[in-house]
Design an enzyme around this catalytic site. Structure first.
Site, PDB file in Angstrom:
ATOM      1  CG  ASP A 193      -2.241   0.710   0.947  1.00  0.00           C
ATOM      2  OD1 ASP A 193      -2.169   1.875   0.547  1.00  0.00           O
ATOM      3  OD2 ASP A 193      -3.333   0.142   1.139  1.00  0.00           O
TER       4      ASP A 193
ATOM      5  CG  HIS B 181      -1.132   1.576  -3.324  1.00  0.00           C
ATOM      6  ND1 HIS B 181      -2.322   1.276  -2.725  1.00  0.00           N
ATOM      7  CD2 HIS B 181      -0.821   0.480  -4.076  1.00  0.00           C
ATOM      8  CE1 HIS B 181      -2.737   0.068  -3.091  1.00  0.00           C
ATOM      9  NE2 HIS B 181      -1.830  -0.446  -3.900  1.00  0.00           N
TER      10      HIS B 181
END
Ligand SMILES: *[C@@H]1O[C@H](CO)[C@@H](O)[C@H](O)[C@H]1NC(C)=O
Ligand SMILES: *[C@@H]1O[C@H](CO)[C@@H](O)[C@H](O)[C@H]1NC(C)=O
Ligand SMILES: *[C@@H]1O[C@H](CO)[C@@H](O)[C@H](O)[C@H]1NC(C)=O
Ligand SMILES: *[C@@H]1O[C@H](CO)[C@@H](O)[C@H](O)[C@H]1NC(C)=O
Ligand SMILES: *[C@@H]1O[C@H](CO)[C@@H](O)[C@H](O)[C@H]1NC(C)=O
Length: 448
Positions: free
Chosen positions: A251, A274
């Site tokens: 993430d 991310h």
């Protein structure tokens, strides 16, 4: 279990990353940085006050065999250290593996404490070990001032079983919370350095309601497919510096959320994951402010986003005075993205009439390759358009050789120097003034 001791000190390497990248832009980071030589640990022996008391957890009943439960022994050593009037150093030996269940390190303490993790700390691999306990936490520091956590060792959240049971891994699974591996809550004057935090059950390291934090030389690693495994999460905190870290997770490498300010991120290697995110903000009509953020020096590779600001519709507050500069992108899906229509839910999010205001955001010296055509996206709100966006010296080409473009909606700002793909901002005429403001506002954060 790997017992190899790692002296994790990427610092000097990262400083040269910019140079390295221009020389060989197709660097294979994984290999390069996994084989770091052992460097001396910065600052761990210097300036240690004479009165410091060293408490080895081994002398207080910890087994360190990775099987026996060391939670109580280590908890007792903490209580002892916390009650002393002289500074104490708690030592977790090299070559040993300490098993912690959910553990609470509560302050306030009478004087400074240093925890030296030279060996490894592991979590129980079975989520059932949290039965009856708070499922949001594993290692939880709260209300502590003047704490240093260091030592060259490793903290392993053993997240595999948590990821397998996540509803993001398999939609037929029920959604349950998972622990954040290491949380610092209501901390003040915290130093975290020279450690590896791996395989977090969910987020790896979180600073919440903290004042003055320095995090450096950290390696934060989890598989790209692990759900919600943010690397470093900053919430409601002021004066946070993150430097010389390598973050590869499933993430956000770094996420900065509500009510945080004076955040500096320097010389970071990020990806997969991310990217570096401000947000998400404004979920469920909440109020959030994030201001004075500087990201200077990052290598972002193979991430879903690069530099991102994401807000939900319907929220309030603002994101202002943010500078992203000197960032090299390598095959990043959306290298630059402001998304005021963020919606991470199973249901579509209806349009609303309020938004978190986004303004005075600069992107300078952002170069490299985009994995998608849309290298720059500014999707701003109809009701609170983005203002004072500033682009300078941007060169984002396609990773696969096609063209790249930018996409704008309600995005106002100015451009200087060369910018590719061609920018699509609605131009403002306050250019230089805003640039100056944004820069000077963000340069004197350092509270140390
Ligand atoms: C998801 O879980 C269901 C029920 O346990 C199982 O039948 C299915 O094979 C799983 N799907 C994947 C992709 O793992
Ligand atoms: C941020 O601060 C505002 C005002 O102090 C408060 O109302 C809000 O709840 C805070 N938001 C979060 C997520 O902490
Ligand atoms: C580039 O990114 C795309 C999309 O994330 C991915 O499918 C591809 O494998 C990446 N290419 C390389 C060379 O890593
Ligand atoms: C919400 O607003 C955006 C931007 O104006 C528009 O593109 C989109 O179609 C709207 N969505 C709905 C469901 O009205
Ligand atoms: C941006 O900076 C200008 C100049 O300091 C200021 O007037 C404006 O209110 C700021 N905008 C936002 C959205 O913070």
């Amino acid at each position: 279990m790997r017992r190899r001791r790692s002296r994790f000190s990427p610092g000097p390497f990262i400083l040269h990353v910019g140079v390295l990248l221009f020389v060989c832009s197709n660097i294979v980071l994984a290999e390069r940085f996994d084989s770091l030589p052992r460097l001396p640990r910065p600052g761990s022996t210097a300036r240690r006050p004479k009165s410091r008391i060293v408490l080895s957890v081994d002398d207080h009943g910890a087994r360190g065999d990775g099987i026996g439960d060391d939670t109580a022994a280590v908890g007792n050593v903490w209580k002892l250290a916390c009650s002393l009037s002289a500074p104490a150093r708690i030592l977790l030996s090299a070559q040993k593996t300490y098993l912690f269940r959910s553990i609470d390190f509560a302050g306030p303490c009478r004087s400074k404490i240093t925890i030296e993790i030279a060996g490894s700390v592991v979590a129980p691999k079975d989520p059932e070990a949290w039965e009856g306990l708070n499922p949001h936490r594993w290692i939880y520091f709260h209300g502590v001032k003047h704490l240093t956590l260091e030592g060259g060792g490793k903290i392993n959240g053993m997240g595999q079983e948590w990821w397998r049971r996540s509803c993001k891994t398999n939609a037929t699974n029920p959604c349950h919370p998972a622990p954040t591996a290491v949380i610092f809550h209501r901390c003040k004057d915290l130093i975290v350095r020279n450690l590896r935090v791996i395989n977090g059950q969910q987020m790896h390291v979180a600073f919440t309601n903290c004042l003055r934090v320095r995090a450096s030389n950290l390696g934060v690693i989890a598989p790209a497919a692990s759900p919600n495994t943010d690397g470093i999460h900053i919430s409601a905190s002021r004066g946070v510096q993150i430097e010389d870290c390598i973050i590869r997770t499933g993430d956000d490498c770094i996420s900065i959320v509500s009510n945080s300010s004076r955040i500096t991120v320097r010389d970071i290697i990020c990806g997969p994951g991310h990217g570096i995110s401000i947000g998400s903000l404004g979920k469920s009509k909440s109020w959030a402010e994030v201001h004075d953020v500087l990201v200077n020096g990052a290598l972002v590779s193979n991430t879903d986003n690069g530099l991102r600001i994401k807000t939900w519709q319907g929220g309030g507050g603002s994101v202002t005075n943010v500078i992203f500069q000197n960032v090299w992108m390598e095959n990043v899906s959306h290298p630059i993205i402001i998304d005021q229509y963020y919606c991470d839910s199973f249901e579509p999010c209806p349009n609303q009439t309020s938004a978190v205001q986004v303004g005075n955001i600069s992107f300078m010296g952002i170069k490299g390759t985009s994995a998608t055509e849309k290298a720059m996206i500014f999707a701003c709100s109809d009701d609170a358009p983005c203002e004072g966006l500033y682009l300078e010296d941007i060169h984002l080409v396609s990773h696969t050789g096609g063209t790249t473009r930018s996409s704008c909606w309600q995005a106002h700002g100015s451009v200087s120097g060369r910018v590719y793909p061609p920018p699509c901002l609605s131009f403002e005429d306050r250019d230089s003034f805003i640039k100056q403001k944004t820069q000077s506002g963000s340069e004197n954060f350092h509270s140390f």
